[in-house]
Design a protein around this motif. Structure first.
Motif, short mmCIF file in Angstrom:
data_model
loop_
_atom_site.label_atom_id
_atom_site.label_comp_id
_atom_site.label_asym_id
_atom_site.label_seq_id
_atom_site.Cartn_x
_atom_site.Cartn_y
_atom_site.Cartn_z
N THR A 20 51.25 18.58 43.77
CA THR A 20 50.76 17.68 42.70
C THR A 20 51.88 17.20 41.79
O THR A 20 51.76 16.17 41.14
CB THR A 20 49.68 18.38 41.85
N GLU A 21 52.98 17.93 41.75
CA GLU A 21 54.09 17.52 40.89
C GLU A 21 54.99 16.48 41.54
O GLU A 21 55.80 15.84 40.87
CB GLU A 21 54.95 18.74 40.51
N PHE A 22 54.87 16.35 42.85
CA PHE A 22 55.73 15.41 43.56
C PHE A 22 54.87 14.49 44.42
O PHE A 22 54.88 14.57 45.66
CB PHE A 22 56.77 16.16 44.40
N PRO A 23 54.12 13.62 43.73
CA PRO A 23 53.15 12.78 44.46
C PRO A 23 53.79 11.89 45.51
O PRO A 23 53.16 11.60 46.54
CB PRO A 23 52.50 11.95 43.34
N GLU A 24 55.04 11.49 45.29
CA GLU A 24 55.67 10.61 46.28
C GLU A 24 55.91 11.35 47.59
O GLU A 24 55.79 10.77 48.68
CB GLU A 24 56.97 9.98 45.72
N ALA B 100 51.55 12.62 53.71
CA ALA B 100 50.08 12.58 53.81
C ALA B 100 49.46 13.96 53.63
O ALA B 100 48.78 14.48 54.51
CB ALA B 100 49.66 11.96 55.14
N VAL B 101 49.74 14.55 52.48
CA VAL B 101 49.21 15.87 52.18
C VAL B 101 47.79 15.72 51.65
O VAL B 101 47.59 15.28 50.52
CB VAL B 101 50.09 16.61 51.14
N TYR B 102 46.81 16.07 52.46
CA TYR B 102 45.41 15.99 52.01
C TYR B 102 44.84 17.38 51.79
O TYR B 102 43.84 17.56 51.13
CB TYR B 102 44.57 15.22 53.02
N GLY B 103 45.43 18.37 52.40
CA GLY B 103 44.98 19.74 52.20
C GLY B 103 46.20 20.64 52.15
O GLY B 103 47.27 20.27 52.64
N THR C 137 52.03 23.17 48.69
CA THR C 137 50.95 23.98 48.14
C THR C 137 50.48 23.33 46.84
O THR C 137 51.08 22.38 46.35
CB THR C 137 51.44 25.41 47.81
N THR C 138 49.39 23.87 46.31
CA THR C 138 48.94 23.48 44.97
C THR C 138 48.74 24.77 44.18
O THR C 138 48.66 25.85 44.78
CB THR C 138 47.63 22.69 45.02
N PRO C 139 48.68 24.69 42.85
CA PRO C 139 48.65 25.92 42.04
C PRO C 139 47.43 26.80 42.28
O PRO C 139 47.49 28.00 42.05
CB PRO C 139 48.64 25.40 40.60
N THR C 140 46.31 26.23 42.71
CA THR C 140 45.10 27.06 42.84
C THR C 140 44.86 27.50 44.28
O THR C 140 45.29 26.85 45.21
CB THR C 140 43.87 26.29 42.35
#
Lengths: 69, 155
Positions: free
Chosen positions: A16-20, A26-29, B152-155
């Motif tokens: 989420t911190e590196f949206p580009e 294509a990170v969807y999960g 990854t994501t934080p959660t």
């Protein structure tokens, strides 16, 4: 894996911190593992499956050469 | 106000008792255009303070180009975990050297990534992945560069 082999390096990326980057790959999960830009492994998996699967896609054979047997 | 609760600090402190070799956290930050650099720095500083075997080294991503190049840092916040090895016969400033396994974190190490950070510190300190012998044998066959990017994501 990076500890075991000097050819291997590993980036842990908070998507989420590196949206580009998330968009480029294509990170969807998550987790999503991308190897050498093109090989993808989605989700988590037990080590006995995960590592052979990834390495096989990288062209590293999982078995001893069958020609020998 | 610390980010880690007293309870978390105690748990992490106990976990970090397992460190053997010292580990340097090589952190890259910048003042502008980095929403999460400050909180990352705070977390790393709090973790590093929990063990005498941990050292936090901070570089400015915009200025310290030599370090950026050495660790091949692409964006911030970022940090590398490197093992600090001391040669038994060593003397003087060259007595210790870094072993860089190529492990990088990009972004705030919170939630799941926090566990990865602690696990990463231990693995780098031990110089052992904790993987099975079978996995290790397989990994020994890798003879060309492999670059993993794990999202990854934080959660």
């Amino acid at each position: 894996m990076a500890i075991e082999n000097e050819f291997v390096r590993a980036d842990m990326i908070e998507a989420t911190e590196f949206p580009e980057l998330a968009q480029r790959y294509a990170v969807y999960g998550v987790p999503l593992t991308v190897a050498n830009e093109t090989i993808r492994f989605e989700g988590g998996a037990p080590e006995p499956y995960f590592i052979p699967s990834l390495l096989q896609q990288l062209g590293v054979a999982a078995q001893e050469d069958s020609a020998e047997s | 106000m610390p980010l880690l609760s007293e309870r978390d600090r105690a748990a992490v402190h106990e976990e970090l008792e397992k460190l053997t070799n010292p580990v340097r956290i090589v952190f890259f930050t910048q003042a502008l255009d980095c929403d999460t650099c400050e909180i990352t720095q705070k977390i790393l500083a709090e973790v590093a303070a929990l063990s005498s075997k941990l050292e936090l080294q901070t570089h400015n991503f915009a200025i310290d180009r030599e370090a950026v190049a050495q660790y091949e840092i692409m964006r911030v916040p970022a940090f590398a975990l490197v093992r600090v090895e001391t040669r038994a016969d060593g003397e003087g400033p060259q007595a210790s050297r870094e072993r860089d396994y190529g492990i990088r974190f990009y972004g705030v190490p919170s939630g799941y990534e926090f566990m990865s950070l602690i696990g990463g510190l231990l693995d780098v300190s031990h110089g052992d992945s904790g993987l099975s012998d079978q996995s290790k044998a397989l990994l020994a066959r890798v003879t060309e560069p492999v670059h993993f990017q794990i999202f990854t994501t934080p959660t």
